[in-house]
Design a protein around this motif. Structure first.
Motif, PDB file in Angstrom:
ATOM      1  N   LYS A   1       0.791  -1.228   0.000  1.00 11.30           N
ATOM      2  CA  LYS A   1       0.000   0.000   0.000  1.00 11.30           C
ATOM      3  C   LYS A   1       0.824   1.279   0.000  1.00 11.30           C
ATOM      4  O   LYS A   1       0.297   2.350  -0.320  1.00 11.30           O
ATOM      5  CB  LYS A   1      -0.929   0.020   1.215  1.00 11.30           C
ATOM      6  CG  LYS A   1      -1.972  -1.089   1.214  1.00 11.30           C
ATOM      7  CD  LYS A   1      -2.860  -1.007   2.449  1.00 11.30           C
ATOM      8  CE  LYS A   1      -3.917  -2.113   2.444  1.00 11.30           C
ATOM      9  NZ  LYS A   1      -4.777  -2.042   3.666  1.00 11.30           N
ATOM     10  N   ASP A   2       2.096   1.202   0.380  1.00 16.04           N
ATOM     11  CA  ASP A   2       2.877   2.421   0.591  1.00 16.04           C
ATOM     12  C   ASP A   2       3.895   2.730  -0.499  1.00 16.04           C
ATOM     13  O   ASP A   2       4.657   3.695  -0.376  1.00 16.04           O
ATOM     14  CB  ASP A   2       3.602   2.347   1.940  1.00 16.04           C
ATOM     15  CG  ASP A   2       2.634   2.431   3.117  1.00 16.04           C
ATOM     16  OD1 ASP A   2       1.496   2.894   2.918  1.00 16.04           O
ATOM     17  OD2 ASP A   2       3.005   2.015   4.230  1.00 16.04           O
ATOM     18  N   PHE A   3       3.935   1.907  -1.558  1.00 10.26           N
ATOM     19  CA  PHE A   3       4.914   2.150  -2.628  1.00 10.26           C
ATOM     20  C   PHE A   3       4.286   2.027  -4.009  1.00 10.26           C
ATOM     21  O   PHE A   3       3.344   1.258  -4.211  1.00 10.26           O
ATOM     22  CB  PHE A   3       6.076   1.146  -2.527  1.00 10.26           C
ATOM     23  CG  PHE A   3       6.866   1.252  -1.254  1.00 10.26           C
ATOM     24  CD1 PHE A   3       7.681   2.354  -1.005  1.00 10.26           C
ATOM     25  CD2 PHE A   3       6.786   0.267  -0.280  1.00 10.26           C
ATOM     26  CE1 PHE A   3       8.401   2.456   0.171  1.00 10.26           C
ATOM     27  CE2 PHE A   3       7.500   0.358   0.902  1.00 10.26           C
ATOM     28  CZ  PHE A   3       8.309   1.458   1.131  1.00 10.26           C
ATOM     29  N   ASP A   4       4.836   2.791  -4.936  1.00  7.52           N
ATOM     30  CA  ASP A   4       4.576   2.600  -6.358  1.00  7.52           C
ATOM     31  C   ASP A   4       5.835   1.965  -6.929  1.00  7.52           C
ATOM     32  O   ASP A   4       6.899   2.608  -6.965  1.00  7.52           O
ATOM     33  CB  ASP A   4       4.292   3.945  -7.049  1.00  7.52           C
ATOM     34  CG  ASP A   4       2.916   4.493  -6.699  1.00  7.52           C
ATOM     35  OD1 ASP A   4       1.960   3.706  -6.660  1.00  7.52           O
ATOM     36  OD2 ASP A   4       2.806   5.711  -6.461  1.00  7.52           O
TER      37      ASP A   4
ATOM     38  N   LYS B   1       4.139   5.906  -2.346  1.00 11.06           N
ATOM     39  CA  LYS B   1       2.803   5.829  -2.932  1.00 11.06           C
ATOM     40  C   LYS B   1       2.262   7.219  -3.232  1.00 11.06           C
ATOM     41  O   LYS B   1       2.413   8.144  -2.422  1.00 11.06           O
ATOM     42  CB  LYS B   1       1.842   5.119  -1.976  1.00 11.06           C
ATOM     43  CG  LYS B   1       0.525   4.711  -2.614  1.00 11.06           C
ATOM     44  CD  LYS B   1       0.747   3.587  -3.598  1.00 11.06           C
ATOM     45  CE  LYS B   1      -0.565   3.067  -4.178  1.00 11.06           C
ATOM     46  NZ  LYS B   1      -0.326   1.959  -5.137  1.00 11.06           N
TER      47      LYS B   1
ATOM     48  N   THR C   1       4.861  -5.173  -9.375  1.00  7.91           N
ATOM     49  CA  THR C   1       3.778  -5.123  -8.388  1.00  7.91           C
ATOM     50  C   THR C   1       3.172  -6.510  -8.199  1.00  7.91           C
ATOM     51  O   THR C   1       2.897  -6.930  -7.064  1.00  7.91           O
ATOM     52  CB  THR C   1       2.697  -4.123  -8.832  1.00  7.91           C
ATOM     53  OG1 THR C   1       3.284  -2.824  -8.985  1.00  7.91           O
ATOM     54  CG2 THR C   1       1.573  -4.036  -7.810  1.00  7.91           C
TER      55      THR C   1
END
Length: 322
Positions: A115-118, A257, A300
């Motif tokens: 949830k916290d990274f692209d 993110k 991802t």
């Protein structure tokens, strides 16, 4: 007072925001990009990123600054990156350990890998090597097991608690019913020093950092999870009757993110261009890393798949941290 004027000005400002963002994204990067490496200098992740750094800077037409922020198996620096401003000027070197393992191992992890990274894309993959101190006088897995059992109590080093290096040590300890004490280090370099000096007995790590010490005779490589040209002649675990030991580590890059998709795509293009540079690919291959140009979407998906795989393995070993 004419109320219509302030409202009109506000509306114009709001309408201009998308155009302003689009301009910022098109001009990115307009200043140096800080790339956080969540491990100390001298370890595998640091060496891989520093190999990539010049080509990545050329592809971005901008300076890439490496910032080493080690601690807690890479989770300190990763947490710092997760909280950074998502404008494309702070990126993070991510690995299997800091994503798939950390999510299961740490109860109070300062970030959520999903949830916290692209995710930007992979750098490459590397096998694991079981290295031992010369004093063990062991060159095969059975000889290592016999030598450690003769000592009754042994030690294994890792590059940090909660890393693949640590988990493989726990697997080996359980599979071979060995009385081994885990000695976690703040990165690979100090672990190598103590392994060479005989303060610890064995260690699982990538060939990126280990190979020079093996080639100089300071350490002995007894098995690899996958055959690698950097350590010719070292047999795999499978060839020595341990088919479950096929794990590898991937290296990649991520943004906090919320980073604009256009910037993620531009960084992915720059990363893949750097990896396709023959000199960079050859340099990484010489370190035991197979380059892996790919898409943000593929990375991802891999993170999600690895979370499930390593979660099962961690449950089997029973390792857990606060």
């Amino acid at each position: 007072m004419n109320r219509a004027l302030p409202i009109a000005l506000l509306s114009a400002a709001v309408m201009a925001l998308p155009a302003t963002r689009a301009l910022a994204e098109s001009q990115w990067p307009d200043k140096p990009v800080t790339l956080i490496v969540p491990f100390p200098p001298g370890g595998g992740t640091d060496l891989v990123v520093r190999t990539l750094q010049p080509a990545l800077s050329r592809a971005l037409h901008q300076t890439v600054i490496i910032q080493n922020t080690g601690g807690a198996g890479g989770t300190v620096g990763s947490g710092q990156a997760a909280r950074a401003k998502p404008d494309g000027h702070t990126a993070l070197a991510v690995t299997t350990s800091t994503t798939a393992l950390a999510a299961k191992l740490y109860k109070n992890l300062p970030y959520n890998p999903e949830k916290d990274f692209d995710y930007i894309g992979f750098i490459g993959t590397s096998p694991y090597v079981l290295a031992v101190q010369p004093a063990l006088k062991a060159t095969t897995v059975p000889e290592v097991v016999d030598a450690l059992k003769a000592r009754r109590v042994g030690t294994y080093a890792s590059v940090g608690a909660g890393t693949v290096s640590h988990l493989l040590g726990e697997m080996f300890k359980k599979d071979k019913q060995l009385d081994l004490t885990h000695v976690p280090y703040r990165g690979a370099a100090p672990a190598y020093t103590d392994l060479i000096g005989g303060q610890v007995d064995i260690m699982f790590d990538n060939p990126v950092g280990l190979a020079p010490f093996v080639q100089s005779g300071k350490l002995i490589a007894v098995a690899t999870t996958r055959a690698t040209p950097i350590l010719p002649g070292v047999p795999t675990f499978a060839a020595q009757g341990m088919p479950a030991y096929t794990q590898s580590l991937w290296y990649g890059l991520a943004f906090p993110k919320g980073t604009p998709p256009a910037i993620v795509q531009k960084m992915n293009l720059a990363l893949n261009a750097a990896l396709r540079d023959p000199a960079i690919a050859a340099d990484l291959a010489a370190k035991g890393v197979d380059v892996r140009p790919d898409t943000p979407e593929a990375m991802t998906r891999t993170v999600s798949q690895d979370l499930a795989f390593w979660s099962d393995l961690i449950t089997t070993t029973g390792v857990q941290f606060d």
